[in-house]
Design an enzyme around this catalytic site. Structure first.
Site, short mmCIF file in Angstrom:
data_model
loop_
_atom_site.label_atom_id
_atom_site.label_comp_id
_atom_site.label_asym_id
_atom_site.label_seq_id
_atom_site.Cartn_x
_atom_site.Cartn_y
_atom_site.Cartn_z
N ASP A 67 66.27 19.80 82.26
CA ASP A 67 67.51 19.21 81.77
C ASP A 67 67.77 19.60 80.33
O ASP A 67 66.94 20.23 79.68
CB ASP A 67 67.46 17.67 81.91
CG ASP A 67 66.11 17.09 81.52
OD1 ASP A 67 65.47 17.62 80.58
OD2 ASP A 67 65.68 16.10 82.14
N ASN A 136 62.63 3.58 84.07
CA ASN A 136 63.52 3.10 85.14
C ASN A 136 63.41 3.95 86.40
O ASN A 136 64.21 3.81 87.32
CB ASN A 136 64.97 3.05 84.66
CG ASN A 136 65.54 4.44 84.34
OD1 ASN A 136 64.84 5.45 84.45
ND2 ASN A 136 66.81 4.49 83.96
N HIS A 138 63.56 7.35 86.58
CA HIS A 138 64.28 8.61 86.64
C HIS A 138 63.31 9.80 86.55
O HIS A 138 62.24 9.70 85.96
CB HIS A 138 65.37 8.70 85.56
CG HIS A 138 64.88 8.89 84.16
ND1 HIS A 138 65.18 7.99 83.16
CD2 HIS A 138 64.14 9.86 83.57
CE1 HIS A 138 64.64 8.41 82.02
NE2 HIS A 138 64.00 9.54 82.26
N GLU A 143 69.33 9.39 86.96
CA GLU A 143 69.23 7.95 86.74
C GLU A 143 69.33 7.19 88.06
O GLU A 143 69.73 7.75 89.09
CB GLU A 143 70.34 7.50 85.79
CG GLU A 143 70.34 8.18 84.43
CD GLU A 143 69.24 7.68 83.50
OE1 GLU A 143 68.29 7.03 83.96
OE2 GLU A 143 69.35 7.94 82.28
#
Length: 257
Positions: A67, A136, A138, A143
Site C-alpha cells: 500500500d 482492527n 486490517h 479496513e
C-alpha cells in the site's frame, strides 16, 4: 496453516527471514510482497544479514508494496516508498527500480491503483506476500467492511488506523485520510503468505483472524482460506489464542535463544 510462536522479535525475524529465503529459493525472478510498519522490521534486518552473508540472493528480486498513502509529497519521510527504501531495499542492496509501490501522488489515484494491479499481474504475480495485521484486523489498508473480492483500489482509512499511525507524524491531522492498497483478492492470489505479529496489542486481532469466523468485519480472517499461510508470532501476540481450537493447525513453539 502453520503457526510459529517465538520468544521475541529478534528470533521471530531470524526464522521468518529464513522462511522467505527458502520459499524463494529456485524461483528465477522472485516477487516478494513487502509491508511497512513495525512488525516486518526485524524480518528485514535479518534478511539484510542473510544478504550480506550471501545466502539470500537479491540480484533478481522484485518487491511489490502492499500500500501507499495518497497525497504525501515525494520527499515525505512517511511516504511508504521512502520507508521501504530505508528499511528494506537499502540495507539489502536492492536497486530502487526493483521496488514497486503504488503512486500515491498521482493526480488520479484510482487510475494509479488500476495500473498497480496490472503491474503485479505483468510481473507474474507475487510468490510470497509478507503481511502485518492492524488492531482492527486490517491487512494492507483493507479496513473492516472490505469486500473479499476487492482488487487494488483507493481506500478511506478508519479513524482507528489514523490514530495508530499518528505516532509517525507530527500530529494526527497530518495522517492522510486515503491510501492505495492491494485488495483482499489481490493478497489472496499470492502463491504463499506470511503473517507476522508482535506485541500484546495485536493479540485479540490475531485470535479473531486465525480462529474466529471468516467475515468482512475482520478482513484478516480471509487468510484462513489461503492455501499456503504461515504465521509468525511472539508470545504476547499469541497470548489470546486458544490452542484447543487449533487442533487441525500445526503450532510450532521455538523458545531457543
Amino acid at each position: 496453516m502453520i503457526i510459529h510462536i517465538l520468544p521475541g522479535a529478534e528470533r521471530l525475524g531470524a526464522l521468518a527471514a529464513r522462511h522467505i529465503e527458502v520459499a524463494l529459493l529456485g524461483v528465477r525472478r522472485p516477487v516478494l510482497g513487502v509491508a511497512t510498519g513495525s512488525s516486518p522490521e526485524p524480518v528485514y534486518a535479518a534478511l539484510a544479514d542473510r544478504a550480506s552473508a550471501g545466502t539470500f540472493r537479491v540480484d533478481s528480486l522484485r518487491a511489490f508494496a502492499l500500500d501507499e498513502y495518497v497525497g504525501l509529497p515525494d520527499d515525505h519521510a512517511e511516504r511508504y516508498r521512502n520507508v521501504l527504501l530505508r528499511a528494506f531495499a537499502d540495507p539489502l542492496g536492492i536497486d530502487d527500480r526493483s521496488v514497486h509501490v503504488p503512486d500515491g501522488g498521482d493526480a488520479d489515484p484510482s487510475a494509479a491503483a488500476e495500473a498497480y494491479e496490472r503491474a503485479i499481474h505483468l510481473a507474474g504475480g507475487i510468490d510470497l506476500q509478507l503481511l502485518g495485521i492492524g488492531r482492527n484486523g486490517h491487512i494492507g489498508f483493507n479496513e473492516p467492511g472490505s469486500d473479499f473480492r476487492s482488487l487494488t483500489r483507493v481506500v478511506e482509512l478508519a479513524d482507528s488506523t489514523r490514530v495508530a499511525n499518528a505516532r509517525f507524524f507530527a500530529d494526527r491531522d497530518e495522517v492522510p485520510r486515503h491510501s492505495i492498497s492491494q485488495g483482499l483478492a489481490t493478497i489472496m492470489r499470492a502463491r504463499a503468505a506470511l503473517l507476522i505479529a508482535t506485541g500484546a496489542a495485536k493479540a485479540e486481532a490475531v485470535r479473531a483472524a486465525l480462529t474466529g469466523p471468516v467475515t468482512t468485519d475482520l478482513p484478516a480472517s480471509v487468510l484462513q482460506r489461503h492455501p499456503a499461510l504461515s504465521v509468525y508470532l511472539d508470545g504476547e501476540a499469541a497470548s489470546a489464542l486458544d490452542l484447543h481450537l487449533l487442533e487441525s493447525i500445526a503450532v510450532v513453539h521455538d523458545w531457543r535463544a
